[in-house]
Design a protein around this motif. Structure first.
Motif, PDB file in Angstrom:
ATOM      1  N   ASP A  63      36.295  -0.249  76.327  1.00  0.00           N
ATOM      2  CA  ASP A  63      36.606  -0.919  77.594  1.00  0.00           C
ATOM      3  C   ASP A  63      37.291  -2.261  77.344  1.00  0.00           C
ATOM      4  O   ASP A  63      38.227  -2.633  78.055  1.00  0.00           O
ATOM      5  CB  ASP A  63      35.319  -1.124  78.407  1.00  0.00           C
ATOM      6  CG  ASP A  63      34.764   0.204  78.925  1.00  0.00           C
ATOM      7  OD1 ASP A  63      35.506   1.207  78.908  1.00  0.00           O
ATOM      8  OD2 ASP A  63      33.584   0.238  79.333  1.00  0.00           O
ATOM      9  N   LYS A  64      36.818  -2.989  76.332  1.00  0.00           N
ATOM     10  CA  LYS A  64      37.450  -4.287  76.015  1.00  0.00           C
ATOM     11  C   LYS A  64      38.905  -4.074  75.616  1.00  0.00           C
ATOM     12  O   LYS A  64      39.810  -4.788  76.067  1.00  0.00           O
ATOM     13  CB  LYS A  64      36.658  -4.975  74.890  1.00  0.00           C
ATOM     14  CG  LYS A  64      37.165  -6.336  74.441  1.00  0.00           C
ATOM     15  CD  LYS A  64      37.194  -7.358  75.557  1.00  0.00           C
ATOM     16  CE  LYS A  64      35.833  -7.809  76.021  1.00  0.00           C
ATOM     17  NZ  LYS A  64      35.911  -8.781  77.159  1.00  0.00           N
ATOM     18  N   MET A  65      39.144  -3.056  74.798  1.00  0.00           N
ATOM     19  CA  MET A  65      40.529  -2.803  74.346  1.00  0.00           C
ATOM     20  C   MET A  65      41.415  -2.401  75.522  1.00  0.00           C
ATOM     21  O   MET A  65      42.569  -2.815  75.590  1.00  0.00           O
ATOM     22  CB  MET A  65      40.542  -1.709  73.276  1.00  0.00           C
ATOM     23  CG  MET A  65      39.951  -2.177  71.951  1.00  0.00           C
ATOM     24  SD  MET A  65      40.302  -1.050  70.579  1.00  0.00           S
ATOM     25  CE  MET A  65      39.437   0.423  71.094  1.00  0.00           C
ATOM     26  N   SER A  66      40.874  -1.593  76.441  1.00  0.00           N
ATOM     27  CA  SER A  66      41.733  -1.178  77.553  1.00  0.00           C
ATOM     28  C   SER A  66      42.072  -2.383  78.435  1.00  0.00           C
ATOM     29  O   SER A  66      43.190  -2.482  78.946  1.00  0.00           O
ATOM     30  CB  SER A  66      41.117  -0.019  78.339  1.00  0.00           C
ATOM     31  OG  SER A  66      40.106  -0.488  79.181  1.00  0.00           O
ATOM     32  N   HIS A  67      41.136  -3.327  78.553  1.00  0.00           N
ATOM     33  CA  HIS A  67      41.455  -4.553  79.300  1.00  0.00           C
ATOM     34  C   HIS A  67      42.510  -5.377  78.563  1.00  0.00           C
ATOM     35  O   HIS A  67      43.425  -5.909  79.177  1.00  0.00           O
ATOM     36  CB  HIS A  67      40.187  -5.386  79.515  1.00  0.00           C
ATOM     37  CG  HIS A  67      39.246  -4.803  80.525  1.00  0.00           C
ATOM     38  ND1 HIS A  67      39.654  -4.382  81.763  1.00  0.00           N
ATOM     39  CD2 HIS A  67      37.917  -4.555  80.472  1.00  0.00           C
ATOM     40  CE1 HIS A  67      38.618  -3.902  82.440  1.00  0.00           C
ATOM     41  NE2 HIS A  67      37.552  -3.985  81.667  1.00  0.00           N
ATOM     42  N   VAL A  68      42.349  -5.480  77.252  1.00  0.00           N
ATOM     43  CA  VAL A  68      43.328  -6.237  76.456  1.00  0.00           C
ATOM     44  C   VAL A  68      44.716  -5.607  76.613  1.00  0.00           C
ATOM     45  O   VAL A  68      45.705  -6.293  76.875  1.00  0.00           O
ATOM     46  CB  VAL A  68      42.916  -6.275  74.962  1.00  0.00           C
ATOM     47  CG1 VAL A  68      44.057  -6.793  74.091  1.00  0.00           C
ATOM     48  CG2 VAL A  68      41.662  -7.134  74.769  1.00  0.00           C
ATOM     49  N   MET A  69      44.758  -4.301  76.502  1.00  0.00           N
ATOM     50  CA  MET A  69      46.064  -3.628  76.574  1.00  0.00           C
ATOM     51  C   MET A  69      46.668  -3.714  77.968  1.00  0.00           C
ATOM     52  O   MET A  69      47.877  -3.756  78.119  1.00  0.00           O
ATOM     53  CB  MET A  69      45.925  -2.184  76.093  1.00  0.00           C
ATOM     54  CG  MET A  69      45.701  -2.127  74.578  1.00  0.00           C
ATOM     55  SD  MET A  69      45.797  -0.463  73.894  1.00  0.00           S
ATOM     56  CE  MET A  69      44.125   0.067  74.058  1.00  0.00           C
ATOM     57  N   SER A  70      45.800  -3.788  78.998  1.00  0.00           N
ATOM     58  CA  SER A  70      46.327  -3.866  80.371  1.00  0.00           C
ATOM     59  C   SER A  70      47.068  -5.173  80.625  1.00  0.00           C
ATOM     60  O   SER A  70      47.847  -5.268  81.561  1.00  0.00           O
ATOM     61  CB  SER A  70      45.182  -3.725  81.382  1.00  0.00           C
ATOM     62  OG  SER A  70      44.439  -4.934  81.464  1.00  0.00           O
ATOM     63  N   THR A  71      46.826  -6.182  79.794  1.00  0.00           N
ATOM     64  CA  THR A  71      47.491  -7.478  80.002  1.00  0.00           C
ATOM     65  C   THR A  71      48.915  -7.486  79.464  1.00  0.00           C
ATOM     66  O   THR A  71      49.689  -8.376  79.784  1.00  0.00           O
ATOM     67  CB  THR A  71      46.741  -8.616  79.284  1.00  0.00           C
ATOM     68  OG1 THR A  71      46.809  -8.385  77.852  1.00  0.00           O
ATOM     69  CG2 THR A  71      45.281  -8.699  79.703  1.00  0.00           C
ATOM     70  N   GLY A  72      49.233  -6.530  78.632  1.00  0.00           N
ATOM     71  CA  GLY A  72      50.552  -6.528  78.000  1.00  0.00           C
ATOM     72  C   GLY A  72      50.674  -7.571  76.895  1.00  0.00           C
ATOM     73  O   GLY A  72      51.774  -7.829  76.391  1.00  0.00           O
ATOM     74  N   ALA A  73      49.551  -8.164  76.503  1.00  0.00           N
ATOM     75  CA  ALA A  73      49.591  -9.180  75.450  1.00  0.00           C
ATOM     76  C   ALA A  73      49.859  -8.524  74.099  1.00  0.00           C
ATOM     77  O   ALA A  73      49.492  -7.367  73.873  1.00  0.00           O
ATOM     78  CB  ALA A  73      48.263  -9.937  75.401  1.00  0.00           C
ATOM     79  N   GLU A  74      50.505  -9.270  73.213  1.00  0.00           N
ATOM     80  CA  GLU A  74      50.684  -8.770  71.845  1.00  0.00           C
ATOM     81  C   GLU A  74      49.605  -9.321  70.923  1.00  0.00           C
ATOM     82  O   GLU A  74      49.431  -8.839  69.806  1.00  0.00           O
ATOM     83  CB  GLU A  74      52.082  -9.136  71.325  1.00  0.00           C
ATOM     84  CG  GLU A  74      52.409 -10.590  71.555  1.00  0.00           C
ATOM     85  CD  GLU A  74      53.857 -10.942  71.299  1.00  0.00           C
ATOM     86  OE1 GLU A  74      54.329 -10.693  70.178  1.00  0.00           O
ATOM     87  OE2 GLU A  74      54.504 -11.488  72.211  1.00  0.00           O
ATOM     88  N   VAL A  75      48.889 -10.335  71.407  1.00  0.00           N
ATOM     89  CA  VAL A  75      47.848 -10.956  70.596  1.00  0.00           C
ATOM     90  C   VAL A  75      46.583 -11.135  71.440  1.00  0.00           C
ATOM     91  O   VAL A  75      46.657 -11.599  72.571  1.00  0.00           O
ATOM     92  CB  VAL A  75      48.317 -12.335  70.078  1.00  0.00           C
ATOM     93  CG1 VAL A  75      47.147 -13.127  69.502  1.00  0.00           C
ATOM     94  CG2 VAL A  75      49.410 -12.180  69.038  1.00  0.00           C
TER      95      VAL A  75
END
Lengths: 258, 511
Positions: A198-210
């Protein structure tokens, strides 16, 4: 200011780049960094897993080492919220639990001078702009112990907002634990992984590279998951972002790697 | 006076040496599997994860909104914690006072040492009325003791009248949440359960929430009007007046507490409050923490019996079932301060993924992880309840929301120590490993050597990443890569770069 660097056992053995970055930032701001070479481990893993008896010699060793360092230093810093929280909130009570009241008093004195990196920079040194340049899209995960035990609140965000070129994007459900939890990650690997997913899917939803944070341990978990998925998002410690400049984006190009 | 009086509370209060835990084999305080195993099963259920994620997110937001309205919320929490600390410090005195006042107002009081005794008392009381059906108010304590099983075994049919509890009962399911026991079910599943199990459900039942609720309402109304015995738990009991209190949302509780001729209330001994005025604090803390409401729709209070109004027979069953064992642990006893609001469940990142059933006990989530092992004791590392204190990342979200400020993370750590100390009698691999790591870590020289040995890990790495490790490292690499150990540790780098700064390093001698 003379600042003793508490590198943490994980930071020393696995993420020396994070500590080198901490040295870089503090020296760039004109401070002297001291490395007390006797340091090993604060005992957090033992304390939090139920091995208080085994932790006590580690607590004693940490207190003795950094008590000595404080003879010539004004403060102690670690690029880790959870290790600082352990030193500040657990050491004295662990000593008191076994009747080592003198040690508890000394642990309190050491704890009172020990700061997490963003606390040292913002509260003690009074800076938010450390002269960093980091032209990347970044999202910040507030680690649980930095948030709920140290109450660093928006200090890391203030530091990140002052970094030139950095595009800071808000992480959804940021305050939800990433699922690391020390030995929890090994003892409860399935739940740990579900929380990580779930944390990764939130991170990826931001479009951030870092994805950045103030704890190498949580980043090892989040970054390990992102790497396994070939997600194309790197986990980078806050110190490494703050160390990056136009001249050098850091010894590792800014990724949380050795 | 009380015919079934089982002896003065000192027989099971304040007796730290002969700690008596909740007995195994009766009630639901322990599951069949350890938490990691049960969680694996729960996590595989995608529908469960979706239902729980949506429900906990909604209730978290509601709670946060109503809590932020109160400027004195932190003072209220402090007051709640202070009252509960006081209660635990003089529990025997308060319980005796409660008993005296309940009896003075025409009630009868029964003392139950454990679940088996409580079930026997309740079954005997129902039998004495000749009833073969009872209506029940949602209650955690009757779930804890497995009262429905005991009633059914005695030929008495209990009907749960709380909507969610009814769904669980009809679905032959187990409650997965303290407040919303059917939180793991969505409306399509509920429609299926009603159609299958409720004899008077309409043939054209849809999954429209209103249609479902009205169907349950009609079904329950017939039960309320026919029942002669009601069974409840209690949210609070006031020692100074002998008053019992139940708070609820649906009105089913009010029905059960007022319509039947006989009312039997089962209450954990920790629920007692000293004075009427203490309700002022808890009636603010509980609804906001629990349902996210400013006030719960129904608050029922009764003191003994009132001739010509409501039940004419009132029995109060005071239950220990391991509570004095918890009380004898001066750190762990704060778990008894719990008012069963379930705020800690709703914010817990573990609970949100696994749901309540994985915890085995009827008390799930963070509070369950500290309460269940204390009530039952921990019997070695195969005991499911010995795994509960480890079912947490210690993230601290539970402590932040607890209305009576139970420091759940610290109690989890305390119970981890208790679990580990029990294992010291028969040391296993984990204890030896932790001892060894501790021995290495307390010497700078041994630690530096260990760091150099770790470097063989570089041989396992491909492009800087380790993708698979043998057990126990496989628990990590099953879902996460591990970076290769660095070519140089920080201390090696420092020594090379700054080694001449001798004043900055102390001698690395072994101690």
């Amino acid at each position: 200011m003379r600042i003793a660097l508490f590198v943490t056992c994980l930071g020393d053995a696995m993420f020396p780049g994070v500590n080198r970055a901490t040295v870089t930032v503090l020296e760039r701001l004109g401070h002297t960094v001291v490395f007390p070479a006797d340091q090993t481990c604060c005992g957090q893993m033992h304390l939090n897993t139920g091995y208080a008896r085994e932790a006590l010699p580690l607590v004693r060793h940490h207190v003795e080492t950094f008590e000595a360092a404080l003879q010539t230093c004004d403060a102690i810093v670690a690029p880790s919220g959870s290790c600082v929280a352990s030193v500040r909130h657990q050491h004295a009570s662990a000593a008191r639990d076994v009747g080592a009241n003198a040690l508890a008093g000394r642990a309190e004195a050491v704890g009172a001078c020990t700061y997490e990196l963003s606390e040292l920079l913002v509260d003690v040194l009074g800076v938010t702009d450390v002269g960093a340049y980091y032209p990347h899209r970044v999202t910040y995960h507030p680690t649980c112990h930095s948030l709920r035990l140290l109450h660093v609140n928006d200090k890391p965000l203030r530091l990140l907002r002052a970094v030139r070129g950095l595009d800071l994007v808000e992480l959804p459900a940021a305050e939800s634990c990433c699922g690391f939890g020390g030995t929890f990650a090994i003892k409860n690997p399935d739940v740990s992984t579900a929380m990580l997913a779930d944390k990764m899917s939130h991170v990826m939803s931001t479009g951030a590279e870092v994805c950045t944070a103030g704890d190498s341990s949580c980043l090892m978990h989040i970054g390990g998951g992102l790497s396994r998925l070939r997600a194309g998002v790197r986990a980078v410690h806050l110190a490494e972002i703050l160390a990056a400049t136009e001249v050098a984006t850091g010894p590792t190009g800014g990724a949380l790697t050795p | 006076m009380t015919k079934t009086f089982l002896g003065y509370p000192t027989t099971f209060l304040g007796n730290a040496s002969g700690v008596s835990y909740a007995p195994p084999g009766v009630g639901r305080l322990r599951g069949d599997e350890t938490f990691p195993r049960a969680a694996r099963t729960a996590l595989a259920n995608g529908q469960l994860r979706r239902n729980l994620g949506a429900a906990t997110a909604t209730i978290r937001a509601k709670r946060a909104a109503v809590v932020s309205e109160l400027p004195d919320w932190e003072q209220l929490r402090d007051a709640g914690a202070a009252i509960k600390t006081d209660v635990m410090a003089r529990l025997p005195e308060l319980l005796t006072q409660l008993e005296t006042n309940v009896i003075a107002h025409g009630g009868q009081v029964h003392w139950a040492r454990d679940a088996a005794e409580a079930n026997r008392i309740v079954v005997d009381l129902v039998r004495a009325t000749g009833a073969t059906e009872v209506v029940k108010v949602k209650s955690m304590v009757t779930q804890e003791i497995g009262l429905n099983d005991a009633l059914e075994a005695a030929g008495i049919a209990p009907t749960e009248t709380d909507l969610a509890e009814l769904i669980v009962q009809l679905g032959h399911d187990r409650p997965s949440h303290i407040l919303v026991p059917a939180i793991h079910r969505n409306r399509a599943e509920i429609r299926d359960i009603f159609t299958r199990e409720m004899s008077d459900a309409p043939a054209d039942l849809t999954d429209d929430p209103r249609h479902l609720a009205m169907t349950a309402r009609a079904h329950l109304r017939r039960k309320f009007l026919a029942a002669t015995v009601g069974i409840s738990g209690a949210n609070f009991a006031i020692a100074e007046t002998g008053t019992l209190a139940v708070v609820e949302s649906e009105g089913n509780g009010r029905m059960c507490l007022t319509l039947p001729q006989t009312l039997i209330t089962v209450m954990g001994i920790e629920k007692v409050l000293p004075t009427w005025r203490d309700l002022e604090v808890f009636l603010q803390l509980l609804p906001r923490s629990s349902t996210g409401e400013r006030m719960n729709p129904y608050t029922s209070m009764w003191t003994g019996v009132t001739p010509g109004d409501g039940p004419q027979q009132f029995h109060l069953v005071l239950l220990d079932n391991g509570r004095t064992a918890a009380l004898s642990d001066d750190v762990g006893r704060a778990a008894l301060h719990c008012i069963r609001c379930s705020a800690c469940l709703n914010v817990c990142p573990i609970y949100e993924r696994t749901g309540g059933v994985a915890y085995g006990s009827v008390y799930p989530g963070p509070i369950g992880a500290i309460l269940s092992p204390q009530l039952t004791g921990m019997g070695g590392h195969h005991d499911p309840n010995a795994s509960l204190p480890f079912a947490s990342t210690l993230c601290g979200a539970c402590y932040e929301v607890c209305p009576v400020k139970i420091d759940i993370p610290s109690i989890l750590v305390h119970l981890r120590n208790r679990a580990v100390d029990q294992s010291r009698r028969r040391p296993g691999g984990q204890l030896m490993a932790m001892k060894f790591v501790g021995w290495v870590m307390r010497s700078p020289r041994r630690f530096a050597l260990a760091e150099r040995l770790t470097r063989v890990g570089r041989l396992l790495a491909v492009r800087g990443r380790i993708r698979a490790l043998p057990w126990p490292g496989s628990a990590w690499t099953s879902s996460r890569d591990l970076p290769a150990p660095p070519a140089k540790t920080f201390r090696e780098w420092w020594l090379e770069e700054r080694g001449h700064d001798s004043h900055d390093s102390h001698d690395g001698s072994d101690r």
